[in-house]
Design a protein around this motif. Structure first.
Motif, PDB file in Angstrom:
ATOM      1  N   ASP A  24      11.728  10.938  -3.961  1.00  0.00           N
ATOM      2  CA  ASP A  24      11.332   9.886  -4.898  1.00  0.00           C
ATOM      3  C   ASP A  24       9.961   9.326  -4.516  1.00  0.00           C
ATOM      4  O   ASP A  24       9.775   8.120  -4.407  1.00  0.00           O
ATOM      5  N   TYR A  25       8.999  10.216  -4.273  1.00  0.00           N
ATOM      6  CA  TYR A  25       7.643   9.811  -3.895  1.00  0.00           C
ATOM      7  C   TYR A  25       6.699  10.984  -4.159  1.00  0.00           C
ATOM      8  O   TYR A  25       7.139  12.123  -4.353  1.00  0.00           O
ATOM      9  N   ASP A  26       5.394  10.693  -4.156  1.00  0.00           N
ATOM     10  CA  ASP A  26       4.396  11.715  -4.470  1.00  0.00           C
ATOM     11  C   ASP A  26       3.465  12.035  -3.307  1.00  0.00           C
ATOM     12  O   ASP A  26       2.889  13.119  -3.256  1.00  0.00           O
ATOM     13  N   ARG A  66       4.353   6.387  -4.427  1.00  0.00           N
ATOM     14  CA  ARG A  66       4.305   7.053  -5.722  1.00  0.00           C
ATOM     15  C   ARG A  66       2.912   6.908  -6.338  1.00  0.00           C
ATOM     16  O   ARG A  66       2.173   5.972  -6.006  1.00  0.00           O
ATOM     17  N   TYR A  71       6.691   2.221  -4.403  1.00  0.00           N
ATOM     18  CA  TYR A  71       7.169   3.018  -3.273  1.00  0.00           C
ATOM     19  C   TYR A  71       8.665   2.782  -3.056  1.00  0.00           C
ATOM     20  O   TYR A  71       9.170   1.688  -3.312  1.00  0.00           O
TER      21      TYR A  71
END
Length: 226
Positions: A24-26, A66, A71
């Motif tokens: 769940d993050y980039d 993100r 975040y």
């Protein structure tokens, strides 16, 4: 038999979907902190029980983020920090990821906070040991202090412009950080933290997709002694 053959691809699809949902993050913010600026404030600081850290940039954290600036945090309450899992890294953590919070302690509280708030949100990439090991490697890869001093930007209490600091680090490391400042007791802007961006795998520096929302610097930035 037909139903059995169909179930395997379905299970694979579900497994991949579950893995994608877990990330769940980039990218990561990799944050370094100058100890002299942490200590040179009204709040002051306390050295860790192992003694005064070296006059070098220490790690603050490796934080999943993100692209929209938000975040994840505290992603697995059951994954409490376990010092035994990083026993082979403890000497490096004390030297390169020291705590300066009061009262003096051995660093466990700091590392626990970083792992439980941030590290658990990257469990698809890192276990506890891998998370701390990756941060240590990233710090060593940059060599920020050498990049600054090679360009004549020294931690001697002198003043520099934001452009001087950014250009020196970009020239020496290949990447330009976001520079965060804080204030000393006299109200002077001082070099405090540097934000670099790292890819979602946690192993390579990238240009930042979004900049953090943190304290900006004045026109004259002090680089205090530590």
């Amino acid at each position: 038999m037909a139903a059995s053959r169909l179930s395997l691809p379905l299970l694979l699809v579900l497994a991949v979907a579950g893995r994608a949902a877990a990330q769940d993050y980039d990218f990561f913010y990799f944050v370094l902190q100058w100890p002299g600026s942490y200590c040179d404030t009204k709040k002051s600081c306390c050295y860790p029980k192992s003694g005064k850290p070296a006059a070098d940039f220490g790690i603050h954290g490796l934080w999943p983020n993100r692209d929209d600036g938000s975040y994840p945090q505290n992603c697995n309450p059951d994954a409490a920090f376990n010092p035994s899992k990083v026993s082979d890294l403890l000497s490096s953590l004390r030297a390169k990821w020291p705590t300066l919070a009061c009262p003096s302690n051995d660093g466990t509280t700091f590392w626990s906070h970083e792992w439980e708030k941030h590290g658990t949100c990257a469990a698809d990439v890192f276990d506890e040991h891998g998370y701390f090991q990756a941060a240590l490697r990233l710090r060593d890869q940059l060599g920020v202090l050498a990049a600054l001093t090679s360009a004549g930007v020294n931690p001697d209490g002198g003043y520099y412009t934001l452009a001087q600091i950014k250009n020196a680090i970009r020239e020496g490391t290949g990447f330009e950080p976001y520079v965060e400042c804080n204030r000393d007791e006299a109200g002077n802007s001082q070099l405090y933290q540097l934000y670099f961006c790292v890819n979602a795998a946690g192993d390579s520096f990238i240009e930042c997709p979004v900049l953090p929302n943190s304290k900006k610097c004045g026109n004259r930035i002090e680089f205090p002694v530590f």
